[in-house]
Design a protein around this motif. Structure first.
Motif, PDB file in Angstrom:
ATOM      1  N   ARG A 145     -21.806 -43.374 -59.976  1.00 35.90           N
ATOM      2  CA  ARG A 145     -21.255 -44.600 -59.385  1.00 35.90           C
ATOM      3  C   ARG A 145     -21.799 -44.884 -58.000  1.00 35.90           C
ATOM      4  O   ARG A 145     -22.085 -46.036 -57.662  1.00 35.90           O
ATOM      5  N   VAL A 148     -26.443 -45.602 -59.982  1.00 35.61           N
ATOM      6  CA  VAL A 148     -26.333 -46.989 -60.453  1.00 35.61           C
ATOM      7  C   VAL A 148     -26.696 -48.006 -59.375  1.00 35.61           C
ATOM      8  O   VAL A 148     -27.439 -48.962 -59.661  1.00 35.61           O
ATOM      9  N   LEU A 182     -30.516 -48.326 -59.344  1.00 41.19           N
ATOM     10  CA  LEU A 182     -31.271 -48.528 -60.585  1.00 41.19           C
ATOM     11  C   LEU A 182     -32.245 -49.710 -60.532  1.00 41.19           C
ATOM     12  O   LEU A 182     -33.289 -49.658 -61.191  1.00 41.19           O
TER      13      LEU A 182
END
Length: 297
Positions: free
Chosen positions: A103, A107, A110
């Motif tokens: 989290r 992410v 990314l």
């Protein structure tokens, strides 16, 4: 279809959990998926899969075939990469990692990975439970702390800073610990359990005599990082965890760092993969994650 194509389809069926999902992932017709398995079973002389109306199961022979064929395909793909180093990454990469790391670190970054490798599809599962790479069809996993998976290969990605803290409400009720003796005598923690060994993890501190491990009393034992932070914010006890996870709450005044004279030893972050050969996709992903850690070390 050639042997390698059939093996690729078989692996996708196992990883996806169904024939129809494998066909969708590979963008081929469902009959081609069925035919690939039939041809593999005919050539190998054994049944690889058992099917029911709800799911598929690997036979013992199928498990062995899957275990040995997956690295074989990875090596074949890497062979092509070695002769064409500029060949773009393509296909799926299945990764598992701790919830907080996914989290807060992976992410949000990314977009940079996809910008560099637009044909890569990441299947990312995040869990604080230990996953079985073979059973769950994973290419690699990120793990924190000591490793006990002797069957897998590990690449160290560095050490993560750890922090001990508590909510202002907890400290107002119980006081702020000043020493490790004070900690054990007057305080309680929100404890963390290792999902594999089912052992409650000791609290670790650096002191003048070395690293000390403490079994801190507490009324709550957890194995999920999101629930763990919620328990600390609710004043249920002290927390000890990854600094990058706790620091935003410390910056907002929702948590307060304690025992600065007794810092926590850093914990190792490792990338694990299931066979000796490190595929090109896993290597690229590991290098990318390694770059993300510069601000966390």
């Amino acid at each position: 279809m050639n042997l390698f194509e059939n093996i690729k389809i078989f692996i996708e069926i196992v990883d996806a959990g169904s024939f129809s999902q494998a066909a969708e992932n590979l963008q081929i017709h469902r009959p081609a998926v069925t035919k690939a398995v039939q041809q593999l079973e005919k050539e190998s002389g054994v049944r690889l899969l058992q099917r029911t109306t709800r799911r598929i199961y690997l036979t013992p022979e199928g498990e062995e075939f899957y275990r040995r064929s997956k690295p074989l395909l990875a090596q074949a793909d890497d062979l092509l990469e070695s002769f064409s180093p500029d060949r773009p990454l393509h296909g799926q990469l299945r990764v598992d990692m701790p919830i907080a790391f996914a989290r807060l670190v992976v992410v949000p970054n990314l977009p940079s990975l996809y910008a560099a490798h637009p044909n890569l599809e990441l299947i990312l599962s995040s869990s604080d439970m230990r996953r079985d790479m073979l059973r769950d069809g994973l290419d690699c996993v990120l793990r924190m702390g000591d490793l006990d998976d002797g069957d897998y290969v590990a690449r160290s990605l560095g050490n993560i800073k750890m922090t001990t803290c508590a909510s202002p409400e907890y400290l107002a009720r119980h006081g702020t610990p000043q020493t490790l003796d004070d900690l054990q005598a007057h305080h309680q923690g929100v404890n963390w359990i290792n999902s594999s060994s089912r052992q409650v993890m000791p609290w670790r501190f650096e002191s003048a005599t070395g690293v000390e491990e403490i079994a801190l009393p507490g009324k709550l034992i957890l194995d999920n990082s999101e629930v763990y932070i919620a328990a600390g914010l609710a004043g249920l006890g002290l927390l000890q965890g990854m600094n990058f996870f706790l620091q935003p709450y410390i910056d907002r005044g929702q948590l307060v760092e304690v025992l600065p004279n007794y810092p926590c030893p850093r914990r190792q972050l490792s990338l694990m993969y299931p066979h000796r050969h490190l595929s090109h996709k896993v290597r690229v992903f590991a290098d990318w994650v390694d770059g993300l850690l510069d601000d966390l070390r």
